[in-house]
Design an enzyme around this catalytic site. Structure first.
Site, short mmCIF file in Angstrom:
data_model
loop_
_atom_site.label_atom_id
_atom_site.label_comp_id
_atom_site.label_asym_id
_atom_site.label_seq_id
_atom_site.Cartn_x
_atom_site.Cartn_y
_atom_site.Cartn_z
N ALA A 139 0.81 -1.23 0.00
CA ALA A 139 0.00 0.00 0.00
C ALA A 139 0.84 1.28 0.00
CB ALA A 139 -0.93 0.01 1.22
N GLY A 140 2.12 1.12 0.28
CA GLY A 140 2.97 2.31 0.46
C GLY A 140 3.21 3.05 -0.85
N ARG B 88 10.79 7.28 -1.21
CA ARG B 88 12.21 7.33 -1.56
C ARG B 88 12.48 7.08 -3.05
NH1 ARG B 88 13.62 3.32 3.33
NH2 ARG B 88 11.41 2.87 3.03
N ASP C 273 7.67 -4.97 -1.99
CA ASP C 273 8.87 -4.35 -2.56
C ASP C 273 10.11 -5.22 -2.37
OD1 ASP C 273 9.20 -4.02 0.17
OD2 ASP C 273 9.89 -1.93 0.04
N ASN D 146 13.76 0.32 -2.25
CA ASN D 146 13.26 1.57 -1.69
C ASN D 146 13.65 2.78 -2.54
OD1 ASN D 146 12.06 0.35 0.61
ND2 ASN D 146 14.08 0.16 1.52
N ASN E 126 -0.65 3.08 -48.19
CA ASN E 126 -1.83 2.52 -47.52
C ASN E 126 -2.73 3.57 -46.89
OD1 ASN E 126 0.19 3.15 -45.68
ND2 ASN E 126 -0.47 1.61 -44.20
C1 UD1 Z 1 10.48 -2.82 6.18
C2 UD1 Z 1 10.67 -3.38 7.58
C3 UD1 Z 1 12.16 -3.58 7.81
C4 UD1 Z 1 12.72 -4.52 6.76
C5 UD1 Z 1 12.41 -4.02 5.35
C6 UD1 Z 1 12.75 -5.10 4.35
C7 UD1 Z 1 8.89 -2.53 9.03
C8 UD1 Z 1 8.53 -1.53 10.07
N1 UD1 Z 1 10.14 -2.46 8.55
O1 UD1 Z 1 11.12 -1.57 6.14
O2 UD1 Z 1 12.38 -4.14 9.10
O3 UD1 Z 1 14.13 -4.64 6.92
O4 UD1 Z 1 11.01 -3.73 5.24
O5 UD1 Z 1 12.67 -4.62 3.03
O6 UD1 Z 1 8.09 -3.38 8.73
N2 UD1 Z 1 3.52 -0.81 3.40
C9 UD1 Z 1 2.14 -0.76 3.43
N3 UD1 Z 1 1.52 0.12 4.26
C10 UD1 Z 1 2.22 0.95 5.07
C11 UD1 Z 1 3.63 0.90 5.05
C12 UD1 Z 1 4.25 0.01 4.19
O7 UD1 Z 1 1.48 -1.51 2.71
O8 UD1 Z 1 1.58 1.70 5.82
C13 UD1 Z 1 4.19 -1.76 2.49
C14 UD1 Z 1 4.95 -1.06 1.40
O9 UD1 Z 1 4.15 -0.88 0.26
C15 UD1 Z 1 6.10 -2.03 1.13
C16 UD1 Z 1 6.27 -2.77 2.44
O10 UD1 Z 1 5.11 -2.53 3.20
O11 UD1 Z 1 5.77 -2.96 0.12
C17 UD1 Z 1 7.49 -2.29 3.23
O12 UD1 Z 1 7.36 -0.91 3.47
P1 UD1 Z 1 8.62 0.06 3.43
O13 UD1 Z 1 8.14 1.41 3.76
O14 UD1 Z 1 9.40 -0.15 2.22
O15 UD1 Z 1 9.41 -0.50 4.70
P2 UD1 Z 1 10.99 -0.53 4.91
O16 UD1 Z 1 11.42 0.78 5.41
O17 UD1 Z 1 11.65 -1.06 3.72
MG MG Z 2 11.02 -1.41 1.82
#
Ligand code: UD1
Ligand code: MG
Length: 494
Positions: free
Chosen positions: A30-31, A35, A122, A246, A405
């Site tokens: 959902a994110g 970045r 991701d 990211n 054509n």
């Molecule tokens: C997250 C983990 C981290 C891990 C890393 C691995 C948490 C708090 N942190 O960090 O420990 O090392 O992934 O790649 O879990 N997302 C949602 N809704 C939200 C926030 C995020 O669906 O409210 C989804 C994003 O779309 C993404 C995934 O969760 O697919 C990870 O979110 P992201 O913000 O990339 O977390 P990281 O900082 O990478």
């Molecule tokens: Mg991530």
């Protein structure tokens, strides 16, 4: 295949086999991916011609999860459209963190009693085998959560796996919350976990967000379970597999890992790459054995190359089918085309959508074909445009043939029969038909149908003047001398 190995710290009871239990999958996607600095939701970015979320779903599909839930939010409609109705999606309206994201799947998993594999949308390079091993490892203990970790060279940005102080104690600290010492830990959380469903949703409803990012961290559940000696960790050996995307730089690194994997796979299947470093494949490409791929070849979309083909190099094929034994010389660009067995194309040819070449067709340099079927063994070897045409077998289309054509409003069809000889620099003004076994003379502009077996030509008499060149050169010389003199006078005045 990568192997996972359980860490010594795994606290739970000894293995007791892997009972067949129901498995659900929740992918959080959902994110926005701030970045990435992109208008597109992060999970819609692509590597190997497929979106990140599709890679994750492809890895989990063989596990046959039921249900399979994707949590969408940012650009939810676009993500839903991409996934179609085979996947259940739930909406996370506000992106309040990964824990909050998983909580949105609670209703979709109502009544489900088993293990829930949670993945991040991701993290696209995880292999099915790794996920299978994670689930098996989880099921072989009494842990309520098993997290997939890995040692990485640069842990920046990832959650760190913190072990201790007591035996078997485990928690995850996010990069933003890590103290100096924790920041040096190079074992990171891959963002992939297997949970006991009942534990997961109970613990999620109790999550707080007292952290640097004011978010509900899914990762906090590891500590929750650990306090009950019910957290476990399996470690992945290949750090590339756990790569989270990211930033654009992460995307480029993941692309390069995926390309190595794809090219490695096809080399193992009997395909030669003259320069693997410059070949670029999509995940949907299929290549037959004994085919040779030269430097700078890009194969996009659902491109299918037959056996024993040669792609000399510097070509870009998209959604194209190439039969067995075809030769694509340097510089061929195709999109939505079909190339028959043993056909020869290029150098420098352009096959556009619905170009359909039969067996042993030759398409030579600077020839463009669009929405046209070309029968077996027909040749168009030089400088032509063939659009909206149906061409028979064994015909020869001379240099510079153009199918006209388009009248500015509509497209019209040209039909050329079998065994037709068309002379150089001919225009066929569509709609027009050239019958079987006919000849069209060089330099003709054909506006009326040509009957089978006949010769068509334009009656343009050739004229000539004996001795013309000598007098022309003399006149030109005089004019040049006068011109030069006039210019010199002009310069002196100036
Ligand atoms: C997250 C983990 C981290 C891990 C890393 C691995 C948490 C708090 N942190 O960090 O420990 O090392 O992934 O790649 O879990 N997302 C949602 N809704 C939200 C926030 C995020 O669906 O409210 C989804 C994003 O779309 C993404 C995934 O969760 O697919 C990870 O979110 P992201 O913000 O990339 O977390 P990281 O900082 O990478
Ligand atoms: Mg991530």
């Amino acid at each position: 295949m990568m192997t996972t190995r359980k860490t010594k710290e795994t606290p739970s009871r000894p293995a007791r086999g892997v009972p067949a239990q129901p498995l659900a999958v929740v992918v959080i996607a959902a994110g926005q991916g701030k970045r990435m600095r992109s208008e597109r939701a992060k999970v819609l970015h692509e590597i190997g011609g497929r979106t990140l979320i599709e890679h994750v779903l492809a890895a989990v599909a063989p596990l046959r999860p039921d249900p399979l839930v994707v949590v969408v939010g940012h650009q939810a409609e676009q993500v839903r459209q991409l996934l179609g109705d085979k996947v259940t999606t739930v909406l996370q309206k506000d992106q309040l963190g990964t824990g909050h994201a998983v909580l949105q799947a609670k209703a979709a998993l109502r009544g489900f009693d088993g293990d829930v594999l949670v993945l991040c949308g991701d993290v696209p390079l995880l292999r099915t085998e790794t996920l299978r091993e994670l689930v098996q490892a989880h099921r072989s203990t009494d842990a309520k959560v098993t997290v997939l970790s890995v040692h990485v060279e640069d842990p920046t940005g990832y959650g760190r796996i913190v072990r201790g102080p007591g035996e078997g104690q485990l928690r995850i600290v996010e990069d933003a919350d890590a103290d100096h010492e924790e920041q040096h830990i190079d074992e990171i959380n891959s963002g992939t976990y297997c949970f006991d469903a009942a534990f997961l949703f109970r613990a999620l409803s109790q999550l707080g967000r007292e952290n640097a990012q004011r978010e509900y961290y899914l990762t906090d559940l590891v500590e929750t379970a650990s306090k009950r000696s019910a957290a476990s960790c399996v470690m992945l050996e290949d750090e590339d597999e756990a790569m989270g995307i990211n930033t654009r730089a992460d995307l480029a690194r993941a692309e390069s890992v995926l390309q190595d994997r794809l090219i490695g796979h096809w080399m193992d299947s009997g395909v030669t790459f003259l320069d693997p470093a410059t070949a670029f494949l999509s995940a949907g490409t299929i290549i037959g054995a004994e085919t040779v791929i030269g430097p700078y070849v890009r194969l996009d979309g659902a491109t299918l190359i037959g056996k024993g083909c040669v792609l000399e190099g510097s070509s870009h094929l998209r959604d194209t089918r190439v039969g067995d034994g075809a030769l694509l010389r340097w510089g061929v660009v195709t999109d939505g085309a079909r190339i028959g067995n043993e056909a020869k194309v290029g150098p420098f040819a352009h096959l556009r959508p619905e170009a359909d070449l039969g067996e042993q067709v030759h398409i030579g340099n600077f020839v463009e074909v669009k929405k046209s079927r070309i029968g077996a063994r027909t040749k168009a070897n030089h400088l032509s445009y063939i659009g909206d045409a149906e061409v028979g077998e064994d015909s020869n289309l001379g240099a510079g043939l153009i199918t006209c054509n388009y009248d500015g409003v509509q497209k019209h069809r040209t039909v050329i029969g079998n065994r037709v000889q068309i002379g150089s620099d001919t225009q066929l003004v569509a709609p027009v038909k050239v019958g079987d076994d006919s000849y069209v003379a060089a330099g003709s502009t054909i506006t009326k149908d040509v009957e089978s077996g006949s010769l068509a030509y334009n009656d343009k008499p050739q004229c000539g003047r004996v001795g013309w060149v000598e007098s022309f050169r003399a006149r030109s010389q005089v004019a040049k001398v006068r011109g030069d003199a006039a210019r010199n006078r002009g310069k002196k005045k100036g």
